[in-house]
Design a protein around this motif. Sequence first.
Motif, PDB file in Angstrom:
ATOM      1  N   MET A   1     -24.514   4.740 -14.853  1.00  9.47           N
ATOM      2  CA  MET A   1     -23.832   6.001 -14.567  1.00  9.47           C
ATOM      3  C   MET A   1     -23.165   5.919 -13.197  1.00  9.47           C
ATOM      4  SD  MET A   1     -25.506   9.762 -14.651  1.00  9.47           S
ATOM      5  CE  MET A   1     -24.502  11.182 -14.414  1.00  9.47           C
ATOM      6  N   ALA A   2     -21.954   6.458 -13.110  1.00 11.89           N
ATOM      7  CA  ALA A   2     -21.200   6.435 -11.856  1.00 11.89           C
ATOM      8  C   ALA A   2     -21.918   7.249 -10.796  1.00 11.89           C
ATOM      9  CB  ALA A   2     -19.801   7.000 -12.090  1.00 11.89           C
ATOM     10  N   ALA A   3     -21.743   6.818  -9.564  1.00 11.78           N
ATOM     11  CA  ALA A   3     -22.365   7.529  -8.441  1.00 11.78           C
ATOM     12  C   ALA A   3     -21.804   8.945  -8.324  1.00 11.78           C
ATOM     13  CB  ALA A   3     -22.134   6.759  -7.150  1.00 11.78           C
ATOM     14  N   HIS A   4     -20.555   9.103  -8.685  1.00 12.67           N
ATOM     15  CA  HIS A   4     -19.893  10.409  -8.619  1.00 12.67           C
ATOM     16  C   HIS A   4     -19.240  10.693  -9.965  1.00 12.67           C
ATOM     17  CE1 HIS A   4     -20.289  10.635  -4.255  1.00 12.67           C
ATOM     18  NE2 HIS A   4     -19.920   9.373  -4.211  1.00 12.67           N
ATOM     19  N   PRO A   5     -19.918  11.387 -10.856  1.00  9.78           N
ATOM     20  CA  PRO A   5     -19.287  11.680 -12.140  1.00  9.78           C
ATOM     21  C   PRO A   5     -18.030  12.525 -11.938  1.00  9.78           C
ATOM     22  CG  PRO A   5     -21.423  12.798 -11.942  1.00  9.78           C
ATOM     23  CD  PRO A   5     -21.250  11.947 -10.737  1.00  9.78           C
ATOM     24  N   ILE A   6     -17.020  12.255 -12.731  1.00  6.02           N
ATOM     25  CA  ILE A   6     -15.758  12.985 -12.637  1.00  6.02           C
ATOM     26  C   ILE A   6     -15.959  14.414 -13.136  1.00  6.02           C
ATOM     27  CG2 ILE A   6     -13.408  13.115 -13.568  1.00  6.02           C
ATOM     28  CD1 ILE A   6     -13.685  10.898 -11.550  1.00  6.02           C
ATOM     29  N   ARG A   7     -15.454  15.344 -12.365  1.00  2.00           N
ATOM     30  CA  ARG A   7     -15.493  16.759 -12.751  1.00  2.00           C
ATOM     31  C   ARG A   7     -14.119  17.133 -13.290  1.00  2.00           C
ATOM     32  NH1 ARG A   7     -18.306  17.304  -7.082  1.00  2.00           N
ATOM     33  NH2 ARG A   7     -16.446  16.076  -6.741  1.00  2.00           N
ATOM     34  N   LEU A   8     -14.054  17.399 -14.576  1.00  2.00           N
ATOM     35  CA  LEU A   8     -12.795  17.733 -15.229  1.00  2.00           C
ATOM     36  C   LEU A   8     -12.455  19.205 -15.020  1.00  2.00           C
ATOM     37  CD1 LEU A   8     -13.303  15.743 -18.550  1.00  2.00           C
ATOM     38  CD2 LEU A   8     -12.109  15.011 -16.470  1.00  2.00           C
ATOM     39  N   PHE A   9     -11.194  19.531 -15.250  1.00  2.00           N
ATOM     40  CA  PHE A   9     -10.717  20.906 -15.099  1.00  2.00           C
ATOM     41  C   PHE A   9     -10.730  21.604 -16.447  1.00  2.00           C
ATOM     42  CE2 PHE A   9      -9.368  18.897 -11.293  1.00  2.00           C
ATOM     43  CZ  PHE A   9      -9.387  19.899 -10.336  1.00  2.00           C
ATOM     44  N   ALA A  10     -11.019  22.899 -16.440  1.00  2.00           N
ATOM     45  CA  ALA A  10     -11.152  23.662 -17.679  1.00  2.00           C
ATOM     46  C   ALA A  10      -9.808  24.057 -18.271  1.00  2.00           C
ATOM     47  CB  ALA A  10     -11.985  24.918 -17.433  1.00  2.00           C
ATOM     48  N   ASP A  11      -8.832  24.339 -17.413  1.00  4.72           N
ATOM     49  CA  ASP A  11      -7.548  24.827 -17.908  1.00  4.72           C
ATOM     50  C   ASP A  11      -6.484  24.696 -16.821  1.00  4.72           C
ATOM     51  OD1 ASP A  11      -8.101  27.017 -16.154  1.00  4.72           O
ATOM     52  OD2 ASP A  11      -8.981  28.162 -17.797  1.00  4.72           O
ATOM     53  N   ASP A  12      -5.240  25.019 -17.208  1.00  3.57           N
ATOM     54  CA  ASP A  12      -4.129  24.934 -16.258  1.00  3.57           C
ATOM     55  C   ASP A  12      -4.365  25.813 -15.042  1.00  3.57           C
ATOM     56  OD1 ASP A  12      -2.902  23.268 -18.124  1.00  3.57           O
ATOM     57  OD2 ASP A  12      -1.232  24.636 -18.541  1.00  3.57           O
ATOM     58  N   ALA A  13      -4.935  26.984 -15.257  1.00  2.00           N
ATOM     59  CA  ALA A  13      -5.165  27.915 -14.145  1.00  2.00           C
ATOM     60  C   ALA A  13      -6.092  27.304 -13.091  1.00  2.00           C
ATOM     61  CB  ALA A  13      -5.745  29.228 -14.663  1.00  2.00           C
ATOM     62  N   ALA A  14      -7.075  26.544 -13.520  1.00  6.41           N
ATOM     63  CA  ALA A  14      -8.002  25.909 -12.566  1.00  6.41           C
ATOM     64  C   ALA A  14      -7.272  24.870 -11.715  1.00  6.41           C
ATOM     65  CB  ALA A  14      -9.164  25.272 -13.318  1.00  6.41           C
ATOM     66  N   VAL A  15      -6.332  24.166 -12.316  1.00  6.03           N
ATOM     67  CA  VAL A  15      -5.542  23.187 -11.569  1.00  6.03           C
ATOM     68  C   VAL A  15      -4.626  23.911 -10.590  1.00  6.03           C
ATOM     69  CG1 VAL A  15      -3.794  21.370 -11.734  1.00  6.03           C
ATOM     70  CG2 VAL A  15      -5.629  21.497 -13.445  1.00  6.03           C
ATOM     71  N   ARG A  16      -3.946  24.935 -11.066  1.00  8.60           N
ATOM     72  CA  ARG A  16      -3.030  25.689 -10.187  1.00  8.60           C
ATOM     73  C   ARG A  16      -3.780  26.346  -9.035  1.00  8.60           C
ATOM     74  NH1 ARG A  16      -0.485  27.088 -15.416  1.00  8.60           N
ATOM     75  NH2 ARG A  16       1.330  25.715 -15.526  1.00  8.60           N
ATOM     76  N   HIS A  17      -5.001  26.792  -9.288  1.00  8.22           N
ATOM     77  CA  HIS A  17      -5.829  27.382  -8.226  1.00  8.22           C
ATOM     78  C   HIS A  17      -5.995  26.389  -7.079  1.00  8.22           C
ATOM     79  CE1 HIS A  17      -9.369  29.110  -6.234  1.00  8.22           C
ATOM     80  NE2 HIS A  17      -9.950  27.922  -6.400  1.00  8.22           N
ATOM     81  N   ILE A  18      -6.220  25.125  -7.399  1.00  9.45           N
ATOM     82  CA  ILE A  18      -6.389  24.088  -6.377  1.00  9.45           C
ATOM     83  C   ILE A  18      -5.083  23.909  -5.605  1.00  9.45           C
ATOM     84  CG2 ILE A  18      -6.787  21.626  -5.981  1.00  9.45           C
ATOM     85  CD1 ILE A  18      -9.360  23.171  -6.698  1.00  9.45           C
ATOM     86  N   GLY A  19      -4.004  23.686  -6.324  1.00  7.86           N
ATOM     87  CA  GLY A  19      -2.719  23.438  -5.668  1.00  7.86           C
ATOM     88  C   GLY A  19      -2.244  24.610  -4.832  1.00  7.86           C
ATOM     89  N   GLU A  20      -2.334  25.798  -5.386  1.00  5.86           N
ATOM     90  CA  GLU A  20      -1.894  26.982  -4.645  1.00  5.86           C
ATOM     91  C   GLU A  20      -2.790  27.248  -3.442  1.00  5.86           C
ATOM     92  OE1 GLU A  20      -1.742  29.840  -7.824  1.00  5.86           O
ATOM     93  OE2 GLU A  20       0.134  28.997  -8.596  1.00  5.86           O
TER      94      GLU A  20
ATOM     95  N   LEU B   1      -5.585  11.770 -15.932  1.00  2.94           N
ATOM     96  CA  LEU B   1      -5.498  11.075 -14.653  1.00  2.94           C
ATOM     97  C   LEU B   1      -6.889  10.808 -14.089  1.00  2.94           C
ATOM     98  CD1 LEU B   1      -3.996  10.046 -12.103  1.00  2.94           C
ATOM     99  CD2 LEU B   1      -3.954  12.443 -11.332  1.00  2.94           C
ATOM    100  N   LEU B   2      -7.739  11.821 -14.124  1.00  2.00           N
ATOM    101  CA  LEU B   2      -9.094  11.680 -13.586  1.00  2.00           C
ATOM    102  C   LEU B   2      -9.905  10.653 -14.364  1.00  2.00           C
ATOM    103  CD1 LEU B   2      -9.915  15.400 -12.774  1.00  2.00           C
ATOM    104  CD2 LEU B   2      -9.205  13.593 -11.185  1.00  2.00           C
ATOM    105  N   GLY B   3      -9.615  10.506 -15.641  1.00  3.95           N
ATOM    106  CA  GLY B   3     -10.316   9.530 -16.462  1.00  3.95           C
ATOM    107  C   GLY B   3      -9.718   8.137 -16.408  1.00  3.95           C
ATOM    108  N   SER B   4      -8.600   7.997 -15.734  1.00  2.00           N
ATOM    109  CA  SER B   4      -7.939   6.698 -15.620  1.00  2.00           C
ATOM    110  C   SER B   4      -8.520   5.900 -14.456  1.00  2.00           C
ATOM    111  CB  SER B   4      -6.431   6.899 -15.407  1.00  2.00           C
ATOM    112  OG  SER B   4      -6.167   7.303 -14.072  1.00  2.00           O
ATOM    113  N   GLU B   5      -8.060   4.662 -14.293  1.00  2.00           N
ATOM    114  CA  GLU B   5      -8.532   3.843 -13.170  1.00  2.00           C
ATOM    115  C   GLU B   5      -8.192   4.494 -11.831  1.00  2.00           C
ATOM    116  OE1 GLU B   5      -4.713   0.780 -12.915  1.00  2.00           O
ATOM    117  OE2 GLU B   5      -6.680   0.000 -13.407  1.00  2.00           O
ATOM    118  N   ILE B   6      -7.104   5.250 -11.770  1.00  2.00           N
ATOM    119  CA  ILE B   6      -6.705   5.921 -10.525  1.00  2.00           C
ATOM    120  C   ILE B   6      -7.705   7.002 -10.150  1.00  2.00           C
ATOM    121  CG2 ILE B   6      -4.888   7.308  -9.425  1.00  2.00           C
ATOM    122  CD1 ILE B   6      -2.944   5.808 -11.379  1.00  2.00           C
ATOM    123  N   GLY B   7      -8.340   7.602 -11.142  1.00  4.38           N
ATOM    124  CA  GLY B   7      -9.325   8.643 -10.884  1.00  4.38           C
ATOM    125  C   GLY B   7     -10.612   8.138 -10.267  1.00  4.38           C
ATOM    126  N   ASP B   8     -10.856   6.857 -10.391  1.00 11.95           N
ATOM    127  CA  ASP B   8     -12.073   6.267  -9.830  1.00 11.95           C
ATOM    128  C   ASP B   8     -11.962   6.224  -8.307  1.00 11.95           C
ATOM    129  OD1 ASP B   8     -13.945   4.241  -8.834  1.00 11.95           O
ATOM    130  OD2 ASP B   8     -14.248   3.726 -10.942  1.00 11.95           O
TER     131      ASP B   8
END
Length: 148
Positions: A1-20, A110-117
């Motif tokens: 198991m990865a030391a830091h499991p990836i935390r996925l986003f639930a919806d577009d609004a959750a992503v926009r909340h971060i950016g905004e 993106l988070l699940g790709s090699e770049i997300g690691d």
Amino acid sequence: MAAHPIRLFADDAAVRHIGEGLLARTLPKAEWTHEAHLAACLWLLREKLDFLPERDMPETIRSYNVAVGGENTDSAGYHETLTQLYIRGVRAFAETLPEGTALVDAVNALLGSEIGDRSWPLCFYSKDRLFSVDARRGWVEPDLEPAS
């Protein structure tokens, strides 16, 4: 198991909340995670066409760090080489997505790709070079593999 499991986003609004929240400097510091950095970058590339990440991200992150009580020093805060490397990676990844991919699906892919690691930059850089003061202050070329 990865030391830091990836935390996925639930919806577009959750992503926009971060950016905004990043742009407004109101995002709680605890929410400015590795995943949030990548999500904000992809959101900015897709939805804020007047924002050029290579040019605008450095000051955006520096000012955000200060706004949430952080500092930008030789050992903490903004890191130019990491920022520019991830912008390149996120931009390249975004270009591979099918047109019409929902924002949340794009970010989670993106988070699940090699770049997300979290160790992805170490494909290009030795730890000593990547975590040097020079790399924090400005762009340094990779010493292991070219970053295209």
